[in-house]
Scaffold this active site. Sequence first.
Site, PDB file in Angstrom:
ATOM      1  N   PRO A   2      -4.711  22.716  16.945  1.00 50.95           N
ATOM      2  CA  PRO A   2      -4.027  23.989  16.718  1.00 50.95           C
ATOM      3  C   PRO A   2      -3.361  24.056  15.343  1.00 50.95           C
ATOM      4  O   PRO A   2      -2.820  23.075  14.838  1.00 50.95           O
ATOM      5  CB  PRO A   2      -2.993  24.017  17.848  1.00 50.95           C
ATOM      6  CG  PRO A   2      -3.616  23.218  18.936  1.00 50.95           C
ATOM      7  CD  PRO A   2      -4.343  22.105  18.225  1.00 50.95           C
ATOM      8  N   GLU A   3      -3.405  25.244  14.752  1.00 53.40           N
ATOM      9  CA  GLU A   3      -2.780  25.471  13.462  1.00 53.40           C
ATOM     10  C   GLU A   3      -1.288  25.730  13.651  1.00 53.40           C
ATOM     11  O   GLU A   3      -0.795  25.934  14.766  1.00 53.40           O
ATOM     12  CB  GLU A   3      -3.438  26.676  12.788  1.00 53.40           C
ATOM     13  CG  GLU A   3      -4.942  26.633  12.750  1.00 53.40           C
ATOM     14  CD  GLU A   3      -5.503  25.821  11.601  1.00 53.40           C
ATOM     15  OE1 GLU A   3      -4.920  25.859  10.499  1.00 53.40           O
ATOM     16  OE2 GLU A   3      -6.537  25.163  11.793  1.00 53.40           O
ATOM     17  N   LYS A  51       3.369  21.185  12.882  1.00 55.67           N
ATOM     18  CA  LYS A  51       2.607  21.199  14.132  1.00 55.67           C
ATOM     19  C   LYS A  51       3.318  20.441  15.250  1.00 55.67           C
ATOM     20  O   LYS A  51       2.713  20.164  16.295  1.00 55.67           O
ATOM     21  CB  LYS A  51       1.220  20.611  13.895  1.00 55.67           C
ATOM     22  CG  LYS A  51       0.399  21.404  12.886  1.00 55.67           C
ATOM     23  CD  LYS A  51      -0.985  20.820  12.750  1.00 55.67           C
ATOM     24  CE  LYS A  51      -1.788  21.595  11.718  1.00 55.67           C
ATOM     25  NZ  LYS A  51      -3.169  21.110  11.612  1.00 55.67           N
ATOM     26  N   ASN A 186      -7.629  22.809  10.016  1.00 63.49           N
ATOM     27  CA  ASN A 186      -8.984  22.913   9.501  1.00 63.49           C
ATOM     28  C   ASN A 186      -9.434  24.365   9.309  1.00 63.49           C
ATOM     29  O   ASN A 186     -10.210  24.676   8.408  1.00 63.49           O
ATOM     30  CB  ASN A 186      -9.948  22.202  10.449  1.00 63.49           C
ATOM     31  CG  ASN A 186     -11.143  21.632   9.711  1.00 63.49           C
ATOM     32  OD1 ASN A 186     -11.143  21.540   8.498  1.00 63.49           O
ATOM     33  ND2 ASN A 186     -12.167  21.256  10.455  1.00 63.49           N
ATOM     34  N   ARG A 276     -13.878  15.091   8.412  1.00 62.93           N
ATOM     35  CA  ARG A 276     -13.561  16.355   9.070  1.00 62.93           C
ATOM     36  C   ARG A 276     -14.591  17.399   8.677  1.00 62.93           C
ATOM     37  O   ARG A 276     -14.967  17.520   7.507  1.00 62.93           O
ATOM     38  CB  ARG A 276     -12.156  16.825   8.673  1.00 62.93           C
ATOM     39  CG  ARG A 276     -11.033  15.908   9.117  1.00 62.93           C
ATOM     40  CD  ARG A 276     -10.803  15.966  10.611  1.00 62.93           C
ATOM     41  NE  ARG A 276     -10.446  17.293  11.064  1.00 62.93           N
ATOM     42  CZ  ARG A 276      -9.207  17.785  11.027  1.00 62.93           C
ATOM     43  NH1 ARG A 276      -8.214  17.062  10.528  1.00 62.93           N
ATOM     44  NH2 ARG A 276      -8.946  18.998  11.491  1.00 62.93           N
TER      45      ARG A 276
END
Length: 311
Positions: A2-3, A51, A186, A276
């Site tokens: 999650p962002e 986060k 991401n 990633r």
Amino acid sequence: MPEGDTVARQCRILHDALAGAVLTTCDLRVPRAATADLVGWRVAEVRPRGKHLLMRLLPPAPGPAPLTLHTHLMMDGIWHVNGKALRSSDTSAGPRPADTIRVLLTARHEDGREARAIAYDVKQVRLLRTADEGSLVGHLGPDLLDPTWDENTGLRERAIVNLAAEPDRPLGLALLDQRNLAGIGNIYRSELCFLRRLHPAAPSSAAGDLGELVDLAHRLLVLNQDRSVRVTTGGMLGRDGDLWVYGRGGKQCRRCRTRIKRGELADPRLEGTEARVLWFCPRCQAGPGAPVTMPRREPVHGRAPARRRDR
């Protein structure tokens, strides 16, 4: 993963449900905190830091120091509040098996209302003195969703300095480094690089005005912190027009119609970790410093590959 905007929204939902209420049940299903008895403690607030989720608790009587229940959603974590899951494109809001519960809380407000919060698949569950929160989150850079961001607190300037400190580092890695600025994952990494017309592997020095980049990142997170579906395109591109490149491998670029590429970018500093995944337009992002090739997995029959769980 999650962002930062999703984490901030999760904290706001938890805060609205629990702040001011007294815990009547507290079940922390992790070895390091399993014996903690917090019944009678009052929830003061729930706040994000990048986060990380910080639930601050006050003791039932003078004496004990205030405590913080710290959790991190990582890849799959999610809180359910009063039986409802957070709706977000970051996480699956479907039913979770009981054996993935890590935190179970019930609390009662002074007017008799009860609230129930359950954390599934969360990681890094820790209980510590509120005064010691810095030991867990003190390394983080400026939080893009800090409520004091625009109040001349120097947060913006610190983020710019952090990004500028390593001009040769790939921009895609610098943006994900929470020590530079906190809250970008991401999705935003891919979208920000596209909006700045830079390949994620291009050096940070190629980004030009880093202040404009930081301002853009801040603006995108602020605009999306109340949305269940994240939008970086302005919301004017119709159905499924929410993002520019993220997760769109093999599809046409919304700007130039070139096929979006899916690549991978590894951080050489983190030994033993997987690269990633990222997405980019080879035409729009063929700016200074862009490599000629990137490791990639081509879509089959023109269809985008299934999304990996490494956001």
